[in-house]
Design an enzyme around this catalytic site. Sequence first.
Site, mmCIF file in Angstrom:
data_model
loop_
_atom_site.group_PDB
_atom_site.id
_atom_site.type_symbol
_atom_site.label_atom_id
_atom_site.label_comp_id
_atom_site.label_asym_id
_atom_site.label_seq_id
_atom_site.Cartn_x
_atom_site.Cartn_y
_atom_site.Cartn_z
ATOM 1 N N THR A 7 -86.052 67.824 68.831
ATOM 2 C CA THR A 7 -86.746 66.562 69.094
ATOM 3 C C THR A 7 -86.021 65.730 70.149
ATOM 4 O OG1 THR A 7 -87.255 64.428 68.088
ATOM 5 C CG2 THR A 7 -85.492 65.655 67.057
ATOM 6 N N ASP A 8 -86.778 64.914 70.861
ATOM 7 C CA ASP A 8 -86.139 64.001 71.832
ATOM 8 C C ASP A 8 -85.317 62.927 71.123
ATOM 9 O OD1 ASP A 8 -88.227 62.465 70.801
ATOM 10 O OD2 ASP A 8 -89.104 61.951 72.750
ATOM 11 N N GLU A 9 -85.518 62.776 69.799
ATOM 12 C CA GLU A 9 -84.779 61.728 69.073
ATOM 13 C C GLU A 9 -83.276 62.002 69.049
ATOM 14 O OE1 GLU A 9 -86.695 60.366 65.462
ATOM 15 O OE2 GLU A 9 -88.650 60.985 66.235
ATOM 16 N N LYS A 67 -80.961 66.852 63.201
ATOM 17 C CA LYS A 67 -81.532 67.716 64.245
ATOM 18 C C LYS A 67 -80.505 67.963 65.360
ATOM 19 C CE LYS A 67 -85.302 69.041 64.484
ATOM 20 N NZ LYS A 67 -85.928 70.306 63.940
ATOM 21 N N TYR A 100 -82.279 61.592 60.150
ATOM 22 C CA TYR A 100 -83.129 62.696 60.645
ATOM 23 C C TYR A 100 -82.634 63.209 61.996
ATOM 24 C CZ TYR A 100 -86.992 64.815 63.249
ATOM 25 O OH TYR A 100 -87.746 65.645 64.042
#
Length: 352
Positions: free
Chosen positions: A134-136, A163, A159
Amino acid sequence: MKKYLITGCAGFIGSNFVYYMLKKHEDIQLVNLDKLTYAGNLENLKGVEGDARHIFVQGDVCDKALVQKLFAQYDFDCVINFAAESHVDRSITNPEIFVATNVMGTVNLLQCAKEAWQQGGGWAPGKKYLQVSTDEVYGSLGADGFFTETTPLCPHSPYSSSKASADLFVMAYHDTYGMPVNITRCSNNYGPYQFPEKLIPLMINNAKHHKSLPVYGDGMNVRDWLYVEDHCKAIDMVAEGGRDGEVYNVGGHNERPNIFIVQTILSQLHDQLGDEEIGENLIQHVTDRLGHDRRYGIDPAKIRAELGWYPETSFELGIVKTINWYLAHEDWMENVTSGNYQKYYDEMYKNR
Ligand code: NAD
Ligand code: TYD
């Protein structure tokens, strides 16, 4: 025939990926390992029932004996790991399961793939491990600029931290053992089969039932929306042609503040259903999410230049398709919101 181990494909993006792959490729075998958590639903895979190219296995990505058995049975060419605990709000209230599935589960898959694919001093030809990330993991942007593949990792939520940790293990298997890997980091997906705890399906469902629409904080947090089918295409292209050891960002180049998304859904539903009770009076600004990232944005320049991928679905078209899908699938919505959904919802919003 190319054989894939795909994990977490009873969830939102994974189920869309199954449909995409079976439509696109005649001669493939997909073995779908999914634990069927609250977010996984076999209803999402109804459309591929009876297709022998898709085999569903209920199980945990952390279960080493099971994953080893699947490798021995199918001799996979490619692993694509979608399985995850994926909801930021849940990670804030219950982080441990995020470490178990997202970090330990990833390491288990990597280790099983290594054991199966390493031959003598080298690697069996034509193998690949692809991590769906994810870009997060990059953290939050200010008003200007975009994430690139070289942006330092700076996750904020439990989260995104889980990741990012998983991504580091994937790169460690590449750098230490020479494992053939890719990582894709995408922006916020939307489309069919998304569990209604995420912004877009939650707002559609609430508005339809004249329930309040909980907008966190001032509603000016920005997300970069990517239609899920475009994401599936990108994953397929990276699995086929991504350069070994490379990260590819996959974004919609389609940034919108949350409040704009909510207003768009309200006006679309109002017009389409001719329902005067659906309007902006349903919007309720609630207490902000803890550590809420302000802005995500991707310019997918690398994947475009190297693999020719770009987001084909405009937000204007994608959101209409998405709303129509949820309106046409009331049974699906009822099915996935039965069980503990209401309890979760009440817990999540009672203090806001
Ligand atoms: P989802 O929550 O809809 O689905 C996750 C699936 O994983 C479910 O089917 C669930 O049953 C399964 N699962 C959970 N724990 C498992 C375990 N221990 N073993 C086996 N299966 C397990 O998630 P999604 O939105 O489809 O996301 C898929 C992937 O894409 C995730 O890795 C997520 O981090 C990533 N991602 C999603 C988005 C997005 O906007 N949805 C954006 C960026 C990245
Ligand atoms: P979400 O769909 O949870 O995805 P992510 O947190 O991974 O970006 O949330 C998207 C944005 O919408 C995020 O800024 C939080 C916000 N949001 C709300 O304002 N209200 C809600 O009820 C939800 C679920 C999200």
